[in-house]
Each structure stands twice: as C-alpha cells, then as structure tokens.
Design an enzyme around this catalytic site. Structure first.
Site: not given
Ligand code: NMX
Ligand code: MLT
Length: 437
Positions: A240, A270, A316, A325, A371
């Site tokens: 964002s 996100h 993350h 947080r 979150d």
């Molecule tokens: N549950 C299941 N699988 C996960 C999770 C999770 N919570 N977190 C990461 N992975 C998987 C991810 O999908 C990826 O799988 P693949 O290789 O099949 O594509 C693998 O682990 C490696 O991902 P990472 O490098 O650890 O994470 P990345 O930096 O790509 O993504 C997020 C970060 C935050 C998008 C990821 O952890 C996620 O999807 N979490 C759940 C959604 C979430 O909570 N998002 C909110 C983040 C904070 N915010 O507010 O923005």
């Molecule tokens: C945020 O607050 O924007 C989330 O934790 C996602 C990020 O930092 O990439």
C-alpha cells in the site's frame, strides 16, 4: 501553521544532506539484484528511501527510531487515556521529533478544522451497490475527494517545485482529517441505519472514530488510538505504501495516490488478511463450538494448508520474528478481554500454527503478523462485520503514506520508473555468469 513552519525550517538541511550524498557518493553500490529477486517480487531489493519508519526483520517496526512500546509510552495522551493522541504520531512522522502535548494538539486541531466532508462524497457512497465491498467504497470516497485537491489546483496555476510539499501537506492534512468520518459513514451505510454521526469537539481523532460508529466505551476509544497508530506505517516497500508512492511520483495528488494505495491494501496477501484472519478464527469457533483443543486446531491448520490456502495473519515478507504490532494488540487483549473466546482461539493459534508452518517448511517466517489478532479485538467490542476490517487498516495507513508523500515532494523525489528485462536477457545473464564460474 506552526507545523508547516517547523517542517520548512528542516528542509534546507535535509535537501543539502541528500544532494551531498548523491553528488559525492552517487555511484556507491547499495546492493546487487539476483535473478530470484527479479522473479520473486523484489524481496530485499533496497531501492526506496524513507526516514519515517524502518522494519528490522527481527525487531520489527521503528517509527522515527522509536519502537512500538517507546512510541506508546512517550507520545502525549489525552487525560485519563491509556493510549496516545494519534495526532502526536503524525507530528512525529512529519517533524521527526517526539511531540509535547501542544504539538500533538496542534495536529488534532488542524484535523478538527478540516474534517468536514463535501456532500458529493456522501452521494458517491450512496450511489454504490449496497453489497459492494467496503474497501471499494473507501477507495471511491478518497478518489472523489480529488475534486478538492489543493495540489492539483495549484499545480495548474503554476506553483514552483519548491512549493509542491506545502500543497501536498495541505492535501494530506485535509485527507487524514476526513478519513475517520468517511470510514464511520461507510460503516453506518453498510451495516447500520445509514445516518451520519458528527464528531465530538471534545474527542481526539482516534476516539472520535469510536464515537462516530456509536461505540462510546473508553476502552474501545483507546483501542482505536492503538489500532491506528500500529497500522500507520511499515517502511516504504509494503504494497500500500509503495502503490501510493508510485502513483504520487507522477505528481498526481494524494487523493489519486492514496486511492491506489487502498486498492493495493484490499488484497488478501496484504491488508485484507485481517478480514481473512478473523474469518478463519470464526470458522474454528464454529467447527469446534468454542475453543478447540491444541490437537484439533493443529489438524484444522493442516487442513487449511492441504487445501492450498495460506493461514492468514502468519508469515511476512520482511519480518522474521513475531510482529511487535501483534504483541501490542495481544497485550491489550490480555489486559482488557482475557476471557474472550476469539482471543482464546487467537492465543491458541499462536501456540500451534508457527510449529505447523515450520513442519510444512515453506514460510520463511512462521510467526504472526499484525493481522493475526486485530480482528478479535474489534469483534469483542462489537465491530463484527469483518469485511469492514481492512477499512480500519486503511484509516491508519493513511498517516504513514501521506507523511511520506509530503517528504517525497519536499525532497524532490522523482518519477519512479524501474527497468524491466526479458526472460531471454536473464537467461543470457545466467549463461555468462556460469561461464565465468
Ligand atoms: N500460510 C501458508 N503458507 C505460507 C504462509 C502462511 N501464512 N506464509 C507464507 N507461506 C508460503 C507462501 O505462500 C510461499 O509458498 P509458495 O512457495 O507455494 O508460493 C512460501 O511460503 C514462501 O513464502 P515467504 O517467502 O515466506 O512469504 P512471502 O514473502 O512470499 O509472502 C506473505 C509474505 C505475508 C504474503 C505470506 O506470508 C502470506 O501469504 N501470509 C498470509 C497472508 C497474510 O497474513 N498477509 C498479511 C501480511 C501483513 N499485512 O498486513 O500486509
Ligand atoms: C504492512 O503493514 O504493510 C504489512 O506488514 C506488510 C509489509 O510490511 O510488507
């Protein structure tokens, strides 16, 4: 306005400092970029600069160098409140110094004076389908406010580059002033009687949001202050913030730019993860008729993963430890609602899910992010329409991205335009690197 004068006084030194760095050390390398990073969403590529906040992978966010506990204890608070004025945080973001009460109140008063919402914003909101997602409503309302942009008007009148930041500050104060009331109206329109509740003159920005959605409990008012502060900023590479920055770098105004930011916050990876996380906790609650056993929860988490879904609120892109947080909200819940069922489940998830993610072996960070718990607190205080939660995130996030946008204009940050390459080019680079080895 003292705030504007203070910022104006800071600018000559900052501009000279940046100019010197670029002139004398412009060719110094900050890092390399690998093929994995090009394909992998640019993780860890250092290509943005902000002095407002920084995310340390192990320690989490610092706002102007202060940790979350420091920010919560050092910012001035309304009398009798547990949590600080959000206006104080905005002052910290813009000026870089911990405010005293008068500084915090200056921002709070600016916000009060600028909070009136033009009638057409209400009309836009009322014209959208009743089942539209609240984030679409929120983004549309922000976009509609472009009509009021001081920056857009003054740009077309020919203001000089040196004045850009002043117009951006005007717009940013005007936008942030209105967002709690816009968000509250969306809440009323979608889930209640559609009646607009005006703010109270005796309440601050954070607490007024609680009042405008008809929750008058002082503990919820404190939770609102806490929530908006925690969600305000997370350095500049999050989706964002980055979307806002990219849009604003074209010299579009903050309304266009933050509407783009909101659209990016609306994705489940996100900001929408807060809605998903609460949905997941409720599913657990329904499935097991309350708080499950550890083993039941473990199985449920595995079922989610085996169905190809992520566990929302965990993992993350930058953090590698539990998000401070998350911890701040956890502590608030532990103090004010320790017996709450959903909080009990969120606590159990924290005990069980990291180990499940470690066993699955994919997520680089098995810990909770912001979150994982925010929804259970909102739910406890009566905000149960959880498809609304990302709007709350968006109210908070406006603080960081607008402060950054003002500074980006002040330091003359240019149009953002990275370079793309083709797969053939990358294959060629890879081949040459192998020959060298
Ligand atoms: N549950 C299941 N699988 C996960 C999770 C999770 N919570 N977190 C990461 N992975 C998987 C991810 O999908 C990826 O799988 P693949 O290789 O099949 O594509 C693998 O682990 C490696 O991902 P990472 O490098 O650890 O994470 P990345 O930096 O790509 O993504 C997020 C970060 C935050 C998008 C990821 O952890 C996620 O999807 N979490 C759940 C959604 C979430 O909570 N998002 C909110 C983040 C904070 N915010 O507010 O923005
Ligand atoms: C945020 O607050 O924007 C989330 O934790 C996602 C990020 O930092 O990439």
């Amino acid at each position: 306005m003292a705030l504007k004068d203070k910022m104006a006084a800071l600018l000559p030194d900052w501009r000279a400092r940046v100019a010197k760095l670029v002139k004398e050390s412009g060719d110094v390398k900050v890092g390399d970029v690998t093929i994995s990073q090009v394909y992998g969403g640019m993780r860890d590529v250092k290509s943005l600069v902000t002095d407002i906040s920084y995310v340390d992978p192990d320690q989490g966010i610092r706002f102007r160098g202060y940790t979350i506990p420091e920010v919560l204890s050092k910012l001035p608070k309304p009398e009798g409140a547990e949590m600080p004025y959000v206006g104080g945080l905005y002052y910290l973001f813009l000026i870089g110094e911990m405010p005293d009460e008068a500084d915090a109140l200056e921002v709070e008063n600016e916000w009060k004076e600028r909070s009136k919402i033009p009638h057409f914003v209400f009309e836009v909101l009322r014209s959208l389908p009743p089942d539209a997602h609240p984030m679409m409503l929120f983004s549309s309302a922000i976009l509609a406010l472009h009509h009021e942009s001081v920056f857009a008007r003054r740009y077309h009148q020919g203001m000089t580059k040196n004045e850009y930041w002043e117009a951006m500050l005007e717009d940013s104060l005007n936008l942030t002033a209105k967002l709690p009331a816009i968000a509250a109206y969306i809440y009323s329109l979608k889930y209640k009687d559609g009646i607009f509740i005006s703010q109270r003159q005796d309440l601050d920005w954070g607490a007024n949001f609680a009042h405008m959605i008809s929750i008058e409990s002082p503990t919820y008012m404190d939770l609102c202050r806490l929530y908006f502060i925690l969600h305000s900023d997370h350095e500049s590479g999050n989706a964002s913030a980055h979307a806002t920055h990219l849009a604003a770098s074209t010299l579009s105004d903050i309304y266009y730019a933050y509407s783009a930011g909101i659209n990016s916050l609306a994705g489940p990876l996100h900001g929408l993860a807060n809605q998903e996380a609460l949905g997941w906790l409720l599913e657990v609650h329904t499935r097991f008729g309350g708080v499950p056993t550890k083993e039941q929860l473990r199985q449920f988490a595995w079922d989610t993963l085996k169905a190809g879904q992520v566990i929302p609120g965990y993992g993350h892109a930058v953090l590698r430890k539990p998000d401070p947080r998350f911890t701040a909200q956890y502590e608030y819940a532990d103090k004010h609602m320790p017996e709450d069922d959903l909080f009990q489940i969120a606590k159990l998830v924290y005990e069980v899910v990291p180990q499940v993610l470690i066993e699955q072996g994919k997520a680089k960070n098995p810990s909770p992010n912001v979150d994982a718990i925010s929804g259970s607190l909102q739910y406890h205080y009566g905000v149960r329409e959880f498809d609304y939660y990302t709007v709350l995130f968006g109210v908070g996030r406006s603080l960081g991205v607008t402060a950054n946008a003002v500074w980006a204009r002040a330091l003359g940050q240019p149009l953002e335009r990275p370079k793309s390459v083709t797969t053939v080019m990358l294959e060629d680079i890879a081949r040459k690197a192998q020959i060298k080895v």
